[in-house]
Design a protein around this motif. Sequence first.
Motif: not given
Length: 580
Positions: A269-291
Motif C-alpha cells: 500500500q505504498k507508492g505513487d498509485y497505491a491508492l488507485e491500485l488498492g481500490a481496483l484490487n478491492k473491486i476486482a476481488e468483489n467482482f471475482r467472488l460474485n462471478r
Amino acid sequence: VSVQLIKGKKNKLEGRVTRVLLRSSTKFIGVIEDNGKNAFFIADNPKVGSDFFIPRDKLNTAKNKSRVIIEFTDWPETTGCPFGEVVKIIDDKIDLKTEIEANIEVFNIRHTFSEKIEQELQNLPIKIQKKDIKERKDFRTDTTFTIDPSDAKDFDDAISVKFLANNNILIGIHIADVSHYVKSSSEIDKEAFLRSFSVYFPGKVIPMLPEKISNLLCSLRPQEDKLTFSVELEISEFSKIESVWVGPAIINSNKRFSYKEAEEQILTQKGDYALELGALNKIAENFRLNRIKQGSIDFERMDVSFNLSEQGEPVSVERKHPLHAHKLVEEFMLLANKIVAEKLSNLQLSVYRVHDLPDIQKLNDLSNYLQAIKPELNIHKFSQKNSVQHINKLLRTNSSSLENLILRCMAKAKYSTKNIGHYGLGFSKYTHFTSPIRRYADLLIHRLLKKHINNEKVHLVDLEKKCIHFSNLERTYIEVERKTIKFIQLNLLMSSIGKHFEGVISGIKKWGIYVELSEGKGEGLVPTNNLTDDKYYYNENIHAFIGNKYGKKYTLGQEVIVEIKAIDLFQRTMSLSFSH
C-alpha cells in the motif's frame, strides 16, 4: 475427405473415403533412414502413423540419420506409404532457436511481412490528427496505467481511476483502437487475418501486426496520447455497477507497471498509485467472488515460465502462481468483454467466444473414480445443474492432477456467430474485445462496435467461416506452445538422468503411470515394465495399479519420488522409475 455413403449394419449409415481433398498436416520432423537401396523418413511423432518413401532426387543432400523436415508430395494408391521430399536439413544443435525455427517451418507459421505491407506502413501517420480526437471522450487527465509482463512491448489495455465526490469510483478499461489504423481489406489487414494471433515462444514473438503498429502506434505507452476503444464504469461500494459507457476515446498513460511492480504496491500500500491500485484490487476481488457465486468455475492455472540466458537459451524453469495484479487485470478484461458482447448481441450477426457444457458422462466417471479413491471428498453424481458447484468444490482441494482431470471433461472454447454462452465463465454472452493487437477476432469486434455506435449497416461476409479459421489456428498455436514447453523442460533435464525428483501422479493408463515432476520441471512415464518391486495389475474401475503380493497402490494425485531413466528429446518422452 470426399465420402461415399453406403448402408451399414442395423440401418446405420457407413461411409467409404473416396478421395482426400485437403491434408491439415503436410510437413513433418524426423530422421532419414537410408539403407543404400531405398531412403525412408521416420517421423518423431508416432501419431503420424506411417513412414514416408523419399525418392533419391528428393533427398536434397540429406544422408542416413540426417534430421530433416519433409513435405508430403503424394500417396499413390498402388503404394503402402506416402511419398515425401526433404525441404530442410535441421542443424544438429539441440537448442531453443533451432526448435523454434523448425516449428515455424512445420506448422507453416507466417513470419515475414510483404513489401506491399511495408509501403502501407510508411503511409500511416505517427502523430494523432486533430480530426481524430473530435468525436472521442477525453480521459487524458484521469490517472491511467498499464500492467503487463516485464518484457512486454505491446500494451493493448490500460485502466484509469477517478475518485468521485459521491464516494463512487469511475473506472475506464481502455483498449488500443487498432481498427483506426488497420483498415478492412488493406494488405496489413489481410495478413493479420491469415495469422489471426500473435504467436509467443520463450524469448520470441511472431506478431500478428507489424512492429510499427503493435509496438508504436497502438501500444498504450506511457506519456503518449493514444486512441482507444473504452468501457467506463461507475462503481459504488466497491462492488455495484451504477452506469456503463462504451465508445471511442483518447488516453495518456501515466505509468507502465510490470505485474511485479503493481503487486508490490498492492501488498505494501505504498507508492505513487497505491491508492488507485488498492481500490481496483478491492473491486476486482468483489467482482471475482460474485462471478464465482453466479456460476463461474474457479480455475487458478499456474503458468510454467523459463529464465533465459543472454543468448536466449533456457537455464531454469519455474511455476508461477497468479498474483493479485494478474487477477485484477483479468477481472476487468472479463468484464469489458462481457459488456461489449451484451451491447452487440442485438445485432443480426456478431462474434462470440463460446464454451459448451461439459461431458456429463466423463464428469460422472470422474465422480465414481473419486468416490473409490478419495471418499472423503464426498463428491456425488454430477448433473448440468450442480456441475459448477461440484467442480469448484474439487478445485478447492488445490490438487493440480484433479484440475487436469476436470479440464479433460471440458469442451474447448471457440469462436462462433452462434451464441451458446460461456459455461466456464458462467456468462450468457461473452466475446473477445480486449486484445486487438494480438487477436484478429478482437479487431473484428472493434469494427462491429464502431458501426453499431455510428448506426451504420454491418456487412460482414462469411463470418462463421472466419470463426472456424480462428478456432482452428488457435488450436494449432496451442499445440506449438505445448511442444515447445515440453522440449525446453526435457532439454533442461538432460543432465539429470539418474537423478531423483519429487513428483505427483498426473495420469494412469494401461501402459503405465504418468508423473509430473515438482516445480513444473516436466512430465514423464513410468512404463509397466519399470514396476519391478511386485507384479502389478491395472484396475480399470478406479484407474489404479495395485501390487498382487504386497497390495501397494498407485493412484492419481499421489506424491512419489522417481528416478529419470532416459529422455528422448525428439519424441518428447521421458522414462521414469519409482524410487523405493
